[in-house]
Motif scaffolding. Structure first.
Motif, PDB file in Angstrom:
ATOM      1  N   THR A   1      17.217  12.686  44.855  1.00 52.93           N
ATOM      2  CA  THR A   1      17.673  13.115  46.108  1.00 52.93           C
ATOM      3  C   THR A   1      17.399  12.286  47.280  1.00 52.93           C
ATOM      4  O   THR A   1      18.450  12.216  48.196  1.00 52.93           O
ATOM      5  N   ALA A   2      16.432  11.796  47.278  1.00 52.36           N
ATOM      6  CA  ALA A   2      16.119  10.439  48.253  1.00 52.36           C
ATOM      7  C   ALA A   2      17.234   9.365  48.246  1.00 52.36           C
ATOM      8  O   ALA A   2      17.647   8.749  49.199  1.00 52.36           O
ATOM      9  N   GLY A   3      17.458   9.124  46.855  1.00 52.64           N
ATOM     10  CA  GLY A   3      18.556   8.021  46.784  1.00 52.64           C
ATOM     11  C   GLY A   3      19.716   8.652  47.297  1.00 52.64           C
ATOM     12  O   GLY A   3      20.665   7.596  48.244  1.00 52.64           O
ATOM     13  N   ILE A   4      20.165   9.723  47.282  1.00 48.76           N
ATOM     14  CA  ILE A   4      21.433  10.230  47.607  1.00 48.76           C
ATOM     15  C   ILE A   4      21.460  10.209  49.167  1.00 48.76           C
ATOM     16  O   ILE A   4      22.360   9.918  49.553  1.00 48.76           O
ATOM     17  N   LEU A   5      20.507  10.859  49.849  1.00 46.26           N
ATOM     18  CA  LEU A   5      20.252  11.094  51.208  1.00 46.26           C
ATOM     19  C   LEU A   5      20.299   9.506  51.896  1.00 46.26           C
ATOM     20  O   LEU A   5      21.052   9.320  53.189  1.00 46.26           O
ATOM     21  N   THR A   6      19.668   8.532  51.319  1.00 47.75           N
ATOM     22  CA  THR A   6      19.655   7.310  51.689  1.00 47.75           C
ATOM     23  C   THR A   6      21.252   6.821  51.943  1.00 47.75           C
ATOM     24  O   THR A   6      21.451   6.108  52.902  1.00 47.75           O
ATOM     25  N   SER A   7      22.139   7.139  50.922  1.00 41.75           N
ATOM     26  CA  SER A   7      23.159   6.404  51.073  1.00 41.75           C
ATOM     27  C   SER A   7      24.134   7.129  51.973  1.00 41.75           C
ATOM     28  O   SER A   7      24.864   6.529  52.884  1.00 41.75           O
ATOM     29  N   PHE A   8      23.724   8.385  52.170  1.00 44.61           N
ATOM     30  CA  PHE A   8      24.463   9.205  53.324  1.00 44.61           C
ATOM     31  C   PHE A   8      24.043   8.944  54.939  1.00 44.61           C
ATOM     32  O   PHE A   8      24.877   8.967  55.655  1.00 44.61           O
ATOM     33  N   ILE A   9      22.763   8.499  54.902  1.00 45.91           N
ATOM     34  CA  ILE A   9      22.283   7.994  56.270  1.00 45.91           C
ATOM     35  C   ILE A   9      23.018   6.719  56.412  1.00 45.91           C
ATOM     36  O   ILE A   9      23.257   6.486  57.621  1.00 45.91           O
ATOM     37  N   VAL A  10      23.053   5.858  55.591  1.00 48.68           N
ATOM     38  CA  VAL A  10      23.813   4.626  55.835  1.00 48.68           C
ATOM     39  C   VAL A  10      25.175   4.899  56.344  1.00 48.68           C
ATOM     40  O   VAL A  10      25.745   4.173  57.111  1.00 48.68           O
ATOM     41  N   LEU A  11      25.831   5.639  55.581  1.00 52.10           N
ATOM     42  CA  LEU A  11      27.204   6.086  55.961  1.00 52.10           C
ATOM     43  C   LEU A  11      27.382   6.721  57.362  1.00 52.10           C
ATOM     44  O   LEU A  11      28.173   6.484  58.210  1.00 52.10           O
ATOM     45  N   ALA A  12      26.277   7.542  57.634  1.00 51.57           N
ATOM     46  CA  ALA A  12      26.367   8.206  58.922  1.00 51.57           C
ATOM     47  C   ALA A  12      26.032   7.048  59.870  1.00 51.57           C
ATOM     48  O   ALA A  12      26.558   6.900  61.119  1.00 51.57           O
TER      49      ALA A  12
END
Length: 378
Positions: A25-36
Motif C-alpha cells: 500500500t505504501a508503494g501505491i501511495l508513493t506513486s500517487f503522491i508523486v502524481l499529485a
C-alpha cells in the motif's frame, strides 16, 4: 497477480503478512503522491497530455506491449529483490506497489477522468487529498486480504482459467491501443502502425532469444537488439520528419484540366493506397525539393487521380494513354500540344521527373510535337 502473491505468503505469520500488505500500500501511495506533486506544482494535466502525439504513441506502445505479454509473446518479469534475506521481501513488496500503480494508471482514465479533471483546478491540498484517496481505494482489496488472510480461501485456485482470462484481457488491451492510435493525426497513423510492428518484432525476439533460460551473452545480445529496434521505431516516428515543402495536389477532374489547357501545364499522378511503389515514388521523387521547386516555378497544376477504389474517369484516361499499371504520371503541355502528354511509368527518380517536366515546358512553347512520348524510353 498480486493476490496470487499473497497466497504464496499464507504460511508466513500474520504479522508478516500484514506488514507486506502495508508496504505494498505504501508503494501505491508513493506513486500517487508523486502524481499529485506533478499535478499541483508542475502543471501536469492528464487531459492535456492527450493533446500531444508523443504521449499518445508512448501510451499505446506500453499498452500494446502488455497485450503481447498477455498473449505469451514474451514474459514481463517484474523486478524482484533476491530472496537472500527476509527483509528483501518487504522491499520487493514496496516496489511492486509502485509498479502496480504505473501499470494500472492507463486504465484509470475512463473511470476517473472527470474526477481528475476537476481536481486539477483545485488548491494543491485538495489535489493531494483526491490522489491519496484514489491510492487508498486501489489499496483496499490488498489491505483486506493482508489483515484477514482467511479470505484467501474464497479466491479460485490457479489453473487454466487464469491463462484464458489473461489472454482475454490481452484483447481488451489491444482494443485500448487501437483507440489511442485512432486519436492521432491522420499523418501519423501509418507510422504508428509500423511502430507497433517493430515493437512486436523486438519483443518477440527478446522473448524467444533473451529469456532467462538463455545464456547471459545471448540475453544481453537480445536486449541490445531490442533497444536498436525500439530506437529505429522511435526515430522513424518522432525524428524522420520531412521539413521540406510538399506538393499541393488537386482532386482529379478531367474537365478542369481541359478547361485550363491553354494556360497551364497539368501533371496528373495516378496512384492508390494499396500500391507500395506509388508510395515510394511519392516519398522520394515527388517529395524532392528540386521537383517541387520546378513545379512551383512554372506554375504547373498537379492533380492526384486516386484509384484506390473504382474511378472510372481516371481509369479511362489511363487506358487511353496506354497505361496498364501504376505508378503512372501524365504531364499535359499547355496549348496546341495538350493531346501529346509526356509520360512517366513505374519507378522513376527525381531526375526523371524533372526531365519530363522540362519536356512538357518545352512542348508548351511550340505548336507541333511528336506523338505520345515516354521520357524514360528516350
Amino acid at each position: 497477480l498480486k493476490i496470487m502473491n499473497f497466497i504464496s505468503y499464507t504460511n508466513n505469520n500474520s504479522r508478516q503478512i500484514k506488514l507486506l500488505g502495508l508496504l505494498f500500500t505504501a508503494g501505491i501511495l508513493t506513486s500517487f503522491i508523486v502524481l499529485a506533486t506533478l499535478a499541483a506544482f508542475a502543471g501536469y494535466n492528464w487531459g492535456e497530455l492527450f493533446q500531444h502525439s508523443a504521449f499518445i504513441l508512448i501510451m499505446a506502445a506500453i499498452i500494446f506491449s502488455m497485450a503481447l505479454s498477455f498473449f505469451g509473446v514474451y514474459t514481463l518479469h517484474i523486478p524482484a529483490i533476491p530472496q537472500l534475506h527476509s527483509a528483501n521481501i518487504y522491499i520487493d513488496s514496496f516496489f511492486k506497489g509502485i509498479i502496480a500503480t504505473l501499470l494500472a494508471t492507463p486504465c484509470s482514465g475512463p473511470f476517473l477522468g472527470a474526477t481528475l479533471a476537476w481536481s486539477l483546478t483545485q488548491h494543491p491540498i485538495i489535489i493531494f487529498i483526491i490522489f491519496i484517496n484514489i491510492g487508498l481505494g486501489m489499496s483496499v482489496p490488498y489491505l483486506i486480504l493482508s489483515f484477514f488472510p482467511q479470505l484467501i480461501r474464497f479466491i479460485p485456485k490457479p489453473g487454466d482459467w487464469m491463462i484464458a482470462f489473461e489472454q482475454s484481457m490481452g484483447f481488451l488491451l489491444v482494443a485500448t491501443a487501437i483507440y489511442l492510435i485512432g486519436l492521432l493525426d491522420a499523418t501519423l497513423l501509418v507510422k504508428a502502425l509500423w511502430l507497433m510492428l517493430l515493437l512486436s518484432l523486438g519483443l518477440w525476439q527478446w522473448g524467444r532469444f533473451g529469456n532467462i533460460t538463455k545464456s547471459l551473452k545471448q540475453r544481453i545480445a537480445s536486449f541490445l537488439l531490442l533497444l536498436i529496434i525500439l530506437f529505429t521505431g522511435n526515430y522513424y516516428v518522432f525524428y524522420n520528419k520531412n521539413d521540406k515543402s510538399t506538393l499541393t495536389f488537386k482532386s482529379f477532374q478531367w474537365e478542369a484540366i481541359v478547361n485550363n489547357k491553354q494556360s497551364n501545364i497539368s501533371m496528373v499522378i495516378f496512384t492508390a493506397e494499396w500500391c507500395p511503389n506509388c508510395k515510394f515514388v511519392e516519398a522520394t521523387a515527388l517529395a524532392s525539393s528540386d521537383v517541387i521547386e520546378f513545379i512551383n516555378k512554372h506554375s504547373i497544376q498537379v492533380y492526384k487521380a486516386d484509384i484506390t477504389t473504382k474511378n472510372e474517369q481516371a481509369e479511362k484516361i489511363m487506358e487511353h494513354l496506354g497505361a496498364r499499371s501504376i505508378p503512372f504520371v501524365a504531364i499535359f503541355p499547355a496549348g496546341n500540344n495538350f493531346k501529346n502528354p509526356v509520360i512517366l511509368r513505374d519507378i522513376y527518380t527525381a531526375g526523371d521527373c524533372i526531365k519530363a517536366l522540362q519536356k512538357a515546358v518545352d512542348l508548351s512553347d511550340v505548336s507541333q510535337t511528336p506523338q505520345l512520348m515516354d521520357i524514360q524510353q528516350q
